[in-house]
Design a protein around this motif. Structure first.
Motif, PDB file in Angstrom:
ATOM      1  N   LEU A 109      67.225  75.336   3.364  1.00  0.00           N
ATOM      2  CA  LEU A 109      65.758  75.376   3.346  1.00  0.00           C
ATOM      3  C   LEU A 109      65.210  75.781   4.711  1.00  0.00           C
ATOM      4  N   ALA A 110      65.804  75.197   5.757  1.00  0.00           N
ATOM      5  CA  ALA A 110      65.332  75.508   7.107  1.00  0.00           C
ATOM      6  C   ALA A 110      65.570  76.985   7.420  1.00  0.00           C
ATOM      7  N   ALA A 111      66.718  77.496   6.988  1.00  0.00           N
ATOM      8  CA  ALA A 111      67.031  78.907   7.245  1.00  0.00           C
ATOM      9  C   ALA A 111      66.024  79.825   6.561  1.00  0.00           C
ATOM     10  N   SER A 112      65.463  79.362   5.463  1.00  0.00           N
ATOM     11  CA  SER A 112      64.481  80.188   4.762  1.00  0.00           C
ATOM     12  C   SER A 112      63.119  80.114   5.439  1.00  0.00           C
ATOM     13  N   GLY A 113      62.990  79.202   6.406  1.00  0.00           N
ATOM     14  CA  GLY A 113      61.717  79.061   7.113  1.00  0.00           C
ATOM     15  C   GLY A 113      60.747  78.130   6.430  1.00  0.00           C
ATOM     16  N   LEU A 114      61.130  77.616   5.268  1.00  0.00           N
ATOM     17  CA  LEU A 114      60.178  76.816   4.485  1.00  0.00           C
ATOM     18  C   LEU A 114      59.935  75.427   5.071  1.00  0.00           C
ATOM     19  N   LEU A 115      60.791  75.022   6.020  1.00  0.00           N
ATOM     20  CA  LEU A 115      60.582  73.701   6.608  1.00  0.00           C
ATOM     21  C   LEU A 115      59.761  73.754   7.892  1.00  0.00           C
ATOM     22  N   ASP A 116      59.446  74.966   8.336  1.00  0.00           N
ATOM     23  CA  ASP A 116      58.725  75.102   9.607  1.00  0.00           C
ATOM     24  C   ASP A 116      57.443  74.284   9.604  1.00  0.00           C
ATOM     25  N   GLY A 117      57.318  73.460  10.631  1.00  0.00           N
ATOM     26  CA  GLY A 117      56.106  72.666  10.766  1.00  0.00           C
ATOM     27  C   GLY A 117      56.095  71.417   9.907  1.00  0.00           C
ATOM     28  N   LEU A 118      57.161  71.201   9.132  1.00  0.00           N
ATOM     29  CA  LEU A 118      57.182  70.047   8.233  1.00  0.00           C
ATOM     30  C   LEU A 118      58.128  68.974   8.754  1.00  0.00           C
ATOM     31  N   ARG A 119      57.956  67.786   8.208  1.00  0.00           N
ATOM     32  CA  ARG A 119      58.901  66.709   8.444  1.00  0.00           C
ATOM     33  C   ARG A 119      60.033  66.860   7.440  1.00  0.00           C
ATOM     34  N   ALA A 120      61.254  66.544   7.860  1.00  0.00           N
ATOM     35  CA  ALA A 120      62.388  66.724   6.957  1.00  0.00           C
ATOM     36  C   ALA A 120      63.478  65.735   7.304  1.00  0.00           C
ATOM     37  N   THR A 121      64.404  65.536   6.357  1.00  0.00           N
ATOM     38  CA  THR A 121      65.565  64.717   6.660  1.00  0.00           C
ATOM     39  C   THR A 121      66.800  65.409   6.109  1.00  0.00           C
ATOM     40  N   THR A 122      67.951  64.903   6.492  1.00  0.00           N
ATOM     41  CA  THR A 122      69.222  65.443   6.018  1.00  0.00           C
ATOM     42  C   THR A 122      70.267  64.365   6.220  1.00  0.00           C
ATOM     43  N   HIS A 123      71.504  64.664   5.911  1.00  0.00           N
ATOM     44  CA  HIS A 123      72.588  63.710   6.161  1.00  0.00           C
ATOM     45  C   HIS A 123      72.529  63.271   7.620  1.00  0.00           C
ATOM     46  N   TRP A 124      72.671  61.964   7.853  1.00  0.00           N
ATOM     47  CA  TRP A 124      72.421  61.459   9.211  1.00  0.00           C
ATOM     48  C   TRP A 124      73.322  62.092  10.254  1.00  0.00           C
ATOM     49  N   ALA A 125      74.569  62.425   9.852  1.00  0.00           N
ATOM     50  CA  ALA A 125      75.498  62.991  10.830  1.00  0.00           C
ATOM     51  C   ALA A 125      75.115  64.421  11.216  1.00  0.00           C
ATOM     52  N   ALA A 127      71.789  65.439  11.339  1.00  0.00           N
ATOM     53  CA  ALA A 127      70.360  65.471  11.698  1.00  0.00           C
ATOM     54  C   ALA A 127      70.133  66.109  13.071  1.00  0.00           C
ATOM     55  N   ARG A 128      70.967  65.730  14.017  1.00  0.00           N
ATOM     56  CA  ARG A 128      70.792  66.246  15.371  1.00  0.00           C
ATOM     57  C   ARG A 128      70.947  67.774  15.389  1.00  0.00           C
ATOM     58  N   GLU A 129      71.936  68.238  14.653  1.00  0.00           N
ATOM     59  CA  GLU A 129      72.194  69.685  14.612  1.00  0.00           C
ATOM     60  C   GLU A 129      71.030  70.433  13.945  1.00  0.00           C
ATOM     61  N   LEU A 130      70.477  69.838  12.906  1.00  0.00           N
ATOM     62  CA  LEU A 130      69.328  70.464  12.241  1.00  0.00           C
ATOM     63  C   LEU A 130      68.159  70.591  13.210  1.00  0.00           C
TER      64      LEU A 130
END
Length: 320
Positions: A109-125, A127-130
């Motif tokens: 999703l982030a690669a598509s740009g759709l998360l830009d400016g939004l709050r998001a979560t992912t697998h905790w391990a 998260a830092r990389e995202l």
DNA sequence: CCTTCGTTCCGCCATG
DNA sequence: CACATGGCGGAACGAA
């Protein structure tokens, strides 16, 4: 009936892919009919999941008919993502389609740009990389899932189930979602609410320390509850209590109180004919107007509009 | 819609 | 020193 499109790319995590198939696929309307049609689609016909190869029945244009698109995670974060898949996601977003990622699907999703400016979560391990790769995305690893309205992201694989159940609730109401949760042998709402693994490594232990309080709130929400009442229940000072609560549950005590009261109100609106005034009393909202204000803020519609929406489904059941 | 008043939240600091 | 706890006060929020 609503339509779910599941994005199947090479290297997909099989668990993430099948989670929505199980949750949405087993969801039934009150009349027993399936609530969702599901299509698994991707740019190529055969993909590898790590452990086995898989046949992908539909191509990307299938996404055009989807009401909601689920984006599962990929086994490797460095896996190149086909540009046409990203384009298809962007086009779907433009059409207003709901798009939700599971686990590291947030990277797609982030690669598509759709998360830009939004709050998001992912697998905790991850998260830092995202957060490192996509500085425009506000990453919060402490939540089960983040609902931005049109775009959603969920944490680890199991949180994908919570998110899918939440989507069912938005589409068909708490009653249908509760039935789905039962079918999947999942709590409709986890005791920890929105919290994921806030403090490793004894997350399980610390989390459960509030489980009793959350149950107590469920049983006593009709009363007028102040934060110091809650703090007393667990014998903590108000200051310490709100700090720990926020830390472990993921929202402030008052936010949580509103949350459970609205949920109860939704259930009562769906399943009973009680006047709104009585629902306000039973859910602990001090007055009718308070309930209306809070409800609109939280659910987006007035209590009456909400009741009307789900009344249709109730009639279906009565008829059969 | 606005206004008033009580409550809640949170940074800061003290204490143990 | 790191850590858990709790009191204080102002800003923000919520009830009516």
């Amino acid at each position: 009936m609503k339509t779910i499109g599941i994005l199947a790319l090479d290297g997909v995590i099989a668990f993430d892919l099948t989670t929505p198939i199980e949750v949405f696929g087993r969801t039934r309307l009150p009349d027993g009919e399936p609530a969702y049609a599901i299509g698994v689609c991707g740019p190529v016909r055969t993909i590898n999941t790590g452990a086995f190869d898989m046949h992908v029945p539909h191509r990307l244009d299938w996404l055009k008919r989807a009401d909601t698109i689920i984006v599962p995670g990929l086994n490797t974060l460095d896996m190149p993502i086909p540009g046409e898949a990203l384009a298809a996601l962007r086009a779907a977003a433009k059409r207003g389609t709901h798009i939700a990622s599971i686990c590291v699907g947030a990277f797609v999703l982030a690669a598509s740009g759709l998360l830009d400016g939004l709050r998001a979560t992912t697998h905790w391990a991850a998260a830092r990389e995202l957060a490192r790769r996509y500085p425009n995305v506000t990453v919060d690893p402490n939540l089960l899932y983040v609902d931005n309205g049109q775009i959603l992201t969920s944490a680890g694989a199991a949180a994908g189930i919570d998110m899918c159940l939440n989507l069912v609730r938005c589409d068909y109401g708490a009653r249908v979602a509760a039935a789905s949760a039962r079918a999947a042998v999942m709590p409709l709402e986890r005791a920890g609410g929105q919290a994921q693994f806030i403090d490793y490594p004894d997350a399980e232990h610390t989390k459960s320390s509030f489980a009793g309080l959350l149950e107590w709130i469920n049983a006593n929400m009709a009363r007028t509850l102040s934060i110091s009442d809650l703090a007393q229940q667990v014998t903590m000072s108000v200051r310490h209590f709100s700090r720990r609560f926020q830390q472990q549950v993921g929202m402030t005590p008052l936010q949580w109180l509103h949350h459970v009261r609205i949920r109860r109100a939704q259930l009562l609106l769906e399943t009973t004919d009680l006047p709104i005034e009585q629902i306000a009393t039973q859910t602990g909202f001090g007055s009718l107007t308070t309930l209306r204000d809070r409800f609109k803020l939280h659910a987006g519609v007035s209590p009456n509009a909400y009741r009307r929406t789900f009344r249709r489904l109730a009639h279906l059941q009565v008829r059969n």
